[in-house]
Design an enzyme around this catalytic site. Sequence first.
Site, PDB file in Angstrom:
ATOM      1  CB  SER A   1      11.559  -2.227  -1.649  1.00  0.00           C
ATOM      2  OG  SER A   1      10.411  -2.849  -2.181  1.00  0.00           O
TER       3      SER A   1
ATOM      4  CB  SER B   1       7.700  -1.350  -1.722  1.00  0.00           C
ATOM      5  OG  SER B   1       8.250  -1.750  -0.498  1.00  0.00           O
TER       6      SER B   1
ATOM      7  CE  LYS C   1      10.965  -3.663  -5.664  1.00  0.00           C
ATOM      8  NZ  LYS C   1       9.885  -3.400  -4.687  1.00  0.00           N
TER       9      LYS C   1
END
Length: 470
Positions: free
Chosen positions: A155, A179, A80
């Site tokens: 997220s 997330s 990420k």
Amino acid sequence: MTSISSLSAAELQPLYASGALSPVAVARDALERIERFEPEVNAFTVRDDKVTLAMAAAAEARYLKKEPLGPLDGVPVTIKDNIGVAGWPMRRGSAVGSDAPWPEDAPATARLREAGTVFLGKTTMPEYGWKGVGDSPQSGITRNPWGTGTGPGGSSSGAAVCAALNLGCIHIGTDGAGSVRIPAAFTGVVGLKPTYGRVPAFPVSTMGFLAHLGPLTRTVTDTALAMNAIGRADARDMTAVLDEPLDYVAGLSGGVKGLRLAWSPKLGGDVAVDPEIAALTKAAAMAFKELGATVEEVDPGFADPIETLMTLWGAGAALALRNAGPDDRKRMDPGLVAVAEAGEKVSGTAYVDALLSQRNALAHRMAQFHARFDLLLTPTLPLPAFEVGRNTPAHGGYGEDWTRWTPFTYPFNITQAPAISLPCGLTKAGLPAGLQIVGAFGRDALVLRAAAAFEFARPFARVDAPIKSV
């Protein structure tokens, strides 16, 4: 014949060792698939195919010498965009993020590099990970392959999409209020939020003790393999667990016979749960009875801790934007700016009360609950994926605050306990539903064991998510 892309990390290693398949062939296959799907889903923010192929060639050379670094050598992974990778930018999904190469690997990245994995790239996220959907002013909109008119959640948006499309085997995300688990549920993959500190972080998130790092994968075994690699202490994170690393794979076959499980369809709150999600997740929870566990419908008995979350979340957002001036803020996500401005008004007393007193009270309540029940089962989310371009669904009465449609996830960031989302079926529209399993603090291995038992008994089809318009 099994396609290369459908092979899990656990299945790749013996094929590499026997010479039946090479890390370079797997990397090339992944890159070709990324080229095919990326225009439709927008899952990556950083890629360098030369680096990817060089890492794959190095892994292949080690296998030819019969000297692999371990079970993840040559396995393709993604990371990420708020996790450091030496030499690649870390923009955190922000319109004002720097393009400068990050100087060093984060702890999880370093462990994956030491394990010989092959980096495919960095994945998309909303700006500073502030919300549970997948758009950002830096990378645009990330779309859900199960229905490109819907979002994948956030997220860890791009990470979940990559997992759903088999663009690599292991995808490292972060989870401050859901997330990892939110996008896992929306895209039909496995997403684990480990016990806080089990996976160290550096730099430490501005969300502080809410923020966990964890993997998204297609299988529970791959999640356990990922945890074996990244669940190791690092001196740069003073909050990291210092216990000897666990072997999460070793206990996966233990089953759930004799375990006491609680099923809480609404966590005791007034949650508007979509009827299809309610039916799918209840059926999944009751399946544990067939596996030898007892399952009782009972709520853990705490009030919605949304105010605790928002006090900590707002203060963290304010810290993240502390150096962003008026011109920068005009370019940033207005919702993030609003949360940061609210956080600037949080007093030190209120912050410490939320951080210590309120968090401890909830953690104590859950410790008492887990003295009676080994695990808690809930829906991961009360609804399936909804339309892209929105922070909240148009229907369902959830209001304008995105946290209102994620009531099952954020309480367990506050308690820091391990929680996993597992795919448990599809709605009539063909969108995934997720079941959440929550364990007591430190009981990550038990959560994974139960997840593996469910996956074996109720396998979710291991096929690529069908890219389609919904």
